[in-house]
Each structure stands twice: as structure tokens, then as C-alpha cells.
Design an enzyme around this catalytic site. Structure first.
Site, mmCIF file in Angstrom:
data_model
loop_
_atom_site.group_PDB
_atom_site.id
_atom_site.type_symbol
_atom_site.label_atom_id
_atom_site.label_comp_id
_atom_site.label_asym_id
_atom_site.label_seq_id
_atom_site.Cartn_x
_atom_site.Cartn_y
_atom_site.Cartn_z
ATOM 1 N N GLY A 284 0.038 -5.414 0.520
ATOM 2 C CA GLY A 284 -1.116 -5.303 -0.361
ATOM 3 C C GLY A 284 -0.944 -6.013 -1.680
ATOM 4 N N GLY B 240 0.824 -1.201 0.000
ATOM 5 C CA GLY B 240 0.000 0.000 0.000
ATOM 6 C C GLY B 240 0.857 1.249 0.000
ATOM 7 N N GLU C 50 4.650 -6.402 7.897
ATOM 8 C CA GLU C 50 3.901 -5.387 8.644
ATOM 9 C C GLU C 50 4.392 -5.139 10.063
ATOM 10 O OE1 GLU C 50 1.414 -6.580 5.221
ATOM 11 O OE2 GLU C 50 2.599 -7.668 6.695
#
Length: 361
Positions: A117, A69, A140
Site C-alpha cells: 500500500g 496495509g 503480496e
């Protein structure tokens, strides 16, 4: 033929194949909200279009399919309240669920970098291709987030404890490990990708026969799977990561007498303690989930809690904005993150609507 409100996605039709090309090569095709909306609208239109028999997803440039993302945008939004990011994640997770249940063959070419993503738009496809350049990961916990976009669903179904290893370390996986862990189905060297695209464009079979024809085509072009790099470490990964708590996992790694395991303990120690503990709980709960949608519902709760916590802004600052690689996590160590805090990340939402996805895989 272009389509949608953004030039960062190219939408094309060749014969019975609909092609979606992520087209932000300078950003390694990182997803924006507009890109997500374009892909979603395109897939929904093609789902009922008899002229489209299958969908193929690729990324522009040679660096990767998708780097994830728009992290800088998330950082800026989180500093002022996070409403735009919340809306982005809502639509992104709905897209991930759509891909997982798509009624037509969906071919994802996972060449180069496939992060965060990028896994969400490819890892739930019906036909997933990796190459010798594939570098796949869910990093993440290193920026104050927890694996999302259906990542907990995929990670929870990897053999043994490999999924937890990948999640808590943010490990980058090559083609062999991506295949062994269930993130991909086929291995094609990049030199064969032009032949694949040409053959797909030339497919002329009834829609009902397309899945079988596509499988046969991939079988003809695919090469033997590379050896998983993690194979040699499975014995200590499974032994250490089956421990009941994150503290015990790190302790087992640090006292194993195996240099690679000891380095893994140090790697986990650099991640957000809160996110390490929440990721551990989220993936273990996802093992009992019955569908991708159920996992995405849980991930939405967790992601919104991360958005409101201090580690996300700090993690992105340290890794992406200032690049000093020295995040000041709060809390600073695993022992300071109690069970009630972890449960709070996973609990139903009360201040905003739930994601509310329903249905099977």
C-alpha cells in the site's frame, strides 16, 4: 494544521505546499481505512484550492514511508467474512487512481520501507523521490495476495521481465532498481531532504509555473542514480521469466546453472502457488491495459477472490501472526493450480459491485 477523522495522518499547509504526513511510526506508517479516507478527502479539497500549488507526501519516523496495509486487521476480517477489508480496498484503490490523475504536482518522498500500500500512495505520484535508505517491494504473493494498489500497472511496465521477477519473488528493491524499473524519478540522499522541504516551502511562483519550478528544484538537488543491483542478472531474468507458464519459469531458473537463478526458483517455491500463477496472468494482462484505472479494476476482482481463498489467512498467519514462516498453501504446488482457477480470480465480479473506475492514467 491537523485534519480528518484520525490522528494517524498530519495535514499541514506551508506557503503554497500542502503536506500529508503518514504518522504511525511504530507501525512504519501502515495504512488504515481511516488514513485512506483522510488522504482522499484532503487531496480532493486541495485539488480545487487555489492556495495549494503542490502536495508533498512523507512518512513520520526514520523506518519508512509506509509498510503497506494493516495486515493484522485484514487477517482478522478475512476470518469472519471480509466485508471491512473489501470496503478498505475499494476506497484505497479509488485513492490510488486519484493520485495517478491528480491535477497538481504530487511529490512522494519514498524514504525507507515502501511496501504494498505504500507503493499505492507514492508510485503513481507525478514526482517520486528515492533515497539510499529506500527498500521498495510488492511482497503480496508471500502472504496469499497478488500485487495490487496499481502495482500490476507499474510492474507490467518495467523493462524486460523485471516486473515479473519482482512480483513472483517479492524482491525488495533499492533506489537504483526502483528508478530503473519506473517506480521512481529522482535520487536524493537523505541528507538533502531537509533542503528539499525548505526549498518547497519557499517556492513562490504562479500555479501554472509550479511544475517547471519543481522539476528545476529537483534537478538541482538530485544526485546521479545508483547502479541497479539487478543489472548483472538481467540476462537470466529475461530469459527465464519470458517463459509462458509459471512452471516453465521455475524450471528454467532451476536448471540454468546460475546459483542466483536457482535460489530464485526456491524463493518462488515458497510463495502461494495460486497467487504466483494469478500474479503472472494479471501482470501480463496489465501490459495491454490503457490506464491505471483499468489495472485497478482488475486488481479489485483479484483481491476479493484472494480474500475468499484459504491462502490469505494462512499466509498472514505464517508470516505475521505466528511467524513460523511455514505456510501450508492450498493448493500446495503450482501444478495443482489449473487455468480455470486462475481465470476465476480474474473474471468479472458477480456477487458484489465492480470497482468501476473510469478515465485515463
Amino acid at each position: 494544521m491537523s485534519s480528518g477523522p484520525t490522528n494517524d495522518v498530519r495535514v499541514e499547509r506551508t506557503g503554497g505546499i500542502g503536506r500529508i504526513v503518514l504518522d504511525r511510526p511504530k507501525a512504519i506508517n501502515a495504512l488504515t481505512h481511516e488514513m485512506v479516507l483522510t488522504i482522499d478527502a484532503t487531496l480532493r479539497a486541495w485539488a480545487t484550492d487555489d492556495g495549494v500549488g503542490a502536495v508533498v507526501l512523507t512518512g513520520a519516523g526514520e523506518r519508512g514511508l509506509c509498510a503497506g496495509g494493516d495486515i493484522r486487521g485484514i487477517h482478522a476480517d478475512a476470518q469472519v467474512g471480509g466485508a471491512a477489508t473489501r470496503d478498505f480496498w475499494r476506497d484505497e484503490y479509488h485513492l490510488n487512481a486519484l493520485i495517478g490523475r491528480y491535477p497538481k504536482p504530487y511529490v512522494a518522498v519514498m524514504d525507507g520501507l515502501v511496501m504494498g500500500g505504500g507503493v499505492g500512495v507514492s508510485g503513481h505520484a507525478s514526482h517520486r523521490i528515492v533515497t539510499e535508505r529506500t527498500r521498495l517491494g510488492m511482497p503480496e504473493v508471500g502472504i496469499g495476495l497478488v500485487p495490487d494498489v496499481g502495482g500490476t500497472w507499474l510492474l507490467s511496465r518495467a523493462s524486460g521481465e523485471l516486473g515479473l521477477y519482482a512480483a513472483l519473488t517479492g524482491a525488495v528493491l533499492g533506489a537504483g532498481d526502483a528508478l530503473a524499473m519506473g517506480f521512481a524519478d529522482w535520487y536524493l540522499p537523505t541528507g538533502k531532504l531537509p533542503a528539499l522541504m525548505s526549498a518547497l516551502a519557499d517556492l513562490r511562483v504562479p500555479a501554472a509555473e509550479l511544475p517547471e519550478a519543481l522539476g528545476g528544484l529537483l534537478q538541482d538537488l538530485a544526485e546521479p542514480e545508483p547502479e541497479p543491483e539487478l543489472s548483472a542478472y538481467r540476462w537470466w531474468i529475461d530469459r527465464c521469466f519470458e517463459a509462458p507458464t509459471a512452471e516453465e519459469i521455475v524450471h528454467r531458473l532451476a536448471t540454468s546453472g546460475v546459483s542466483e537463478a536457482e535460489d530464485t526458483a526456491k524463493t518462488i517455491g515458497q510463495k502461494s502457488p495460486s497467487c504466483v500463477k494469478v500474479a503472472l496472468a494479471a501482470i501480463r494482462r496489465a501490459r495491454s491495459h490503457r490506464s491505471l484505472s483499468e489495472a485497478l479494476n482488475q486488481e479489485y476482482r483479484v483481491s476479493l477472490r484472494c480474500l475468499a481463498a484459504p491462502d490469505l489467512v494462512e499466509g498472514i498467519r505464517a508470516q505475521v501472526i505466528d511467524k513460523d514462516r511455514t505456510p501450508r498453501w492450498n493448493p500446495a504446488v503450482l501444478e495443482q493450480v489449473d487455468d480455470a482457477t486462475v481465470e476465476g480470480y480474474l473474471a468479472p465480479l458477480t456477487d458484489v459491485a465492480e470497482l468501476g473506475l473510469e478515465g485515463e492514467r
